[in-house]
Design a protein around this motif. Sequence first.
Motif, PDB file in Angstrom:
ATOM      1  N   ARG A  60      -1.814 -28.658  24.078  1.00 34.95           N
ATOM      2  CA  ARG A  60      -2.480 -28.697  22.780  1.00 34.95           C
ATOM      3  C   ARG A  60      -3.250 -27.410  22.536  1.00 34.95           C
ATOM      4  O   ARG A  60      -3.823 -26.820  23.450  1.00 34.95           O
ATOM      5  CB  ARG A  60      -3.441 -29.881  22.700  1.00 34.95           C
ATOM      6  N   ILE A  61      -3.263 -26.972  21.283  1.00 32.96           N
ATOM      7  CA  ILE A  61      -4.080 -25.842  20.852  1.00 32.96           C
ATOM      8  C   ILE A  61      -4.875 -26.299  19.633  1.00 32.96           C
ATOM      9  O   ILE A  61      -4.299 -26.761  18.644  1.00 32.96           O
ATOM     10  CB  ILE A  61      -3.216 -24.626  20.473  1.00 32.96           C
ATOM     11  N   ASP A  73      -6.580 -32.329  27.764  1.00 32.74           N
ATOM     12  CA  ASP A  73      -7.523 -31.557  26.961  1.00 32.74           C
ATOM     13  C   ASP A  73      -6.881 -30.259  26.491  1.00 32.74           C
ATOM     14  O   ASP A  73      -6.092 -29.642  27.215  1.00 32.74           O
ATOM     15  CB  ASP A  73      -8.775 -31.255  27.770  1.00 32.74           C
ATOM     16  N   PRO A  74      -7.226 -29.797  25.297  1.00 36.37           N
ATOM     17  CA  PRO A  74      -6.561 -28.628  24.710  1.00 36.37           C
ATOM     18  C   PRO A  74      -7.218 -27.306  25.080  1.00 36.37           C
ATOM     19  O   PRO A  74      -8.324 -27.260  25.632  1.00 36.37           O
ATOM     20  CB  PRO A  74      -6.726 -28.884  23.209  1.00 36.37           C
ATOM     21  N   VAL A  75      -6.523 -26.222  24.754  1.00 34.73           N
ATOM     22  CA  VAL A  75      -7.155 -24.914  24.620  1.00 34.73           C
ATOM     23  C   VAL A  75      -7.849 -24.921  23.256  1.00 34.73           C
ATOM     24  O   VAL A  75      -7.197 -25.142  22.236  1.00 34.73           O
ATOM     25  CB  VAL A  75      -6.124 -23.771  24.676  1.00 34.73           C
ATOM     26  N   VAL A  76      -9.151 -24.737  23.257  1.00 32.59           N
ATOM     27  CA  VAL A  76      -9.913 -24.730  22.008  1.00 32.59           C
ATOM     28  C   VAL A  76     -10.300 -23.291  21.677  1.00 32.59           C
ATOM     29  O   VAL A  76     -10.905 -22.596  22.506  1.00 32.59           O
ATOM     30  CB  VAL A  76     -11.168 -25.612  22.110  1.00 32.59           C
ATOM     31  N   ILE A  77      -9.935 -22.850  20.498  1.00 29.92           N
ATOM     32  CA  ILE A  77     -10.260 -21.511  20.024  1.00 29.92           C
ATOM     33  C   ILE A  77     -11.262 -21.653  18.888  1.00 29.92           C
ATOM     34  O   ILE A  77     -10.966 -22.263  17.860  1.00 29.92           O
ATOM     35  CB  ILE A  77      -9.005 -20.771  19.535  1.00 29.92           C
ATOM     36  N   SER A  91       7.123 -21.997  21.064  1.00 33.68           N
ATOM     37  CA  SER A  91       7.252 -23.309  21.691  1.00 33.68           C
ATOM     38  C   SER A  91       6.506 -24.356  20.867  1.00 33.68           C
ATOM     39  O   SER A  91       5.810 -24.029  19.903  1.00 33.68           O
ATOM     40  CB  SER A  91       6.692 -23.272  23.112  1.00 33.68           C
ATOM     41  N   LYS A  92       6.655 -25.613  21.257  1.00 33.24           N
ATOM     42  CA  LYS A  92       5.948 -26.706  20.605  1.00 33.24           C
ATOM     43  C   LYS A  92       5.147 -27.473  21.641  1.00 33.24           C
ATOM     44  O   LYS A  92       5.351 -27.323  22.845  1.00 33.24           O
ATOM     45  CB  LYS A  92       6.938 -27.639  19.895  1.00 33.24           C
ATOM     46  N   CYS A  93       4.236 -28.275  21.177  1.00 37.58           N
ATOM     47  CA  CYS A  93       3.392 -29.050  22.075  1.00 37.58           C
ATOM     48  C   CYS A  93       4.187 -30.212  22.679  1.00 37.58           C
ATOM     49  O   CYS A  93       4.787 -31.006  21.964  1.00 37.58           O
ATOM     50  CB  CYS A  93       2.178 -29.588  21.325  1.00 37.58           C
TER      51      CYS A  93
END
Length: 529
Positions: free
Chosen positions: A248-249, A222-226, A214-216
């Motif tokens: 967002r990632i 707020d994103p998933v922050v890794i 998929s795409k954003c």
Amino acid sequence: MYRSVRQSLSSLKGLNIVGNNSIDGGGGGDEIIMNKSIIINNNNNNNFRSDSAASSVDEIHIDIDQRRSLSGTFSRAARVDSAVHGIPVQEKLCGINELQDGEMKEVTLSILSADNIETIDYRILVIKEKDDKWYALAPNCTYCNTPLIKGVICHGRIRCPLHGTAFNLKSGKLEDLPGFDSLPAFKVTLSLTDVFLSTTLTKISQTRIIDPMSKCKDSINDPVVIVGAGIAGITCAETLRHEGYNGRIVLISREDHLPYNRSLLSKNLDLLEDDVIFRKKEFYEIHDIELLLGHRVKTINVEEKILTMDDEKKITFKYLVLATGGINKPSTIKGADLDGVYSLRDISDHSVIQQCSVKKHVTIVGSGFIALEIASAIGKRARSITVLGKSGTPFKTFGPTFGRNIRSFLQDHTRITIRQDSLVRSFEGFDQVEHMVLKDGLCAVAQTVIIANGIHPCTSMLVGSGIQMNTMGYVIVDEQMKTNQTNVFAIGDCTEFPLTLFGGHRISLPHVQIAQFQGLEICFDTNLL
């Protein structure tokens, strides 16, 4: 791909082996996106029957930088007269009696390009299984590029000899980790005497198949922050996109390099950066995975959901995934700060060791996996290679018999000398290391020293955050990789997790397959989607 891996590893779930952070480049070549290709049979050939179907995938990434001029057992040019890559290709692979059940061979086909200008060599792996079943696959493991001709066929799969990555013989699907992408599988037809490949020019050009992502569509929230771009972090980000997450990632790495396969560095000193990166930069752009390279997390405020970076930049998050991995244990040996004393952790270390081991007396301190892999990788480039271990045998975890056999094999078949029960008192030299002194008083020449005494978790930024850690600094998580803080997870080498099959016994086990499986399972067993 990830769903099939998850199903095949379901029996391991009790081990909480969920996903982490090798030899000729998993991501070489430019990649383009094309629609699913259609296999076209050549109607001029009679007495053919279909034996295996090509993998059914709606989106295909094609590596067009396929190596040319490779040796093989069969080579002839196929005449093509169309300017499009979807043209049919029908080629003889081998005679029907050339292989016995369970055997395989690698064939090279010379195919004229679509513009009729040049001939390109394509390698195909041909496999005959029991009951006269024939399969044709791309020849190299999609994870580490190792030739699968050296692998093992078992229960309808072929396993890579280097890491055990497994692919389905019929479909090419990735069915066991480590790895990201499936193998292209080609249609095979049989005549009374020969085995033929029936495919297209587009299909035969592939080296890997990447499942749709998929795409954003939500770039405001707020994103998933890794935090951490090793194999655990990369797997988490890709799995979110595979499973349809459209927020967002953000992927944060403390290194300036594109995310790469760290486990390959100790296995081959001839690798370049392009040989070990997981994906090219364009991949992250296409799939809306925001890369922040060369950034370190300074502090984490879990109550306000804010990360503070080393440049004081602040990032708010919806969910936080800690995949920070480990860092090398510092050496307490006197003289460890001399020039010529190194440790291997990142690509920069890899380059230095590559240069400084040539025609030198090399000493490796440690006798675990990394130490012996480095010793083997150095090979003939050094004048001598000595491995010093403080335990009685190498690989002490596996017991003395195993360790003694490994030691005997290495000393009989390589140039590696292994000394056990050896503790180093100091490294000596003026600015540059020249020799070392052992605790038994023995002095030995050492022009290059590599410390390989293990790692500890990279979790110093969590101090004061309220995220629970054990006394060793590992992040404590439950079966779903959740920490004690809401919407904060941890995966990979930095975690202590429960082995549910063994009464919930908690362990810390840095290993590439465990780390990647954790990065995979977090996205199924949590509320990230």
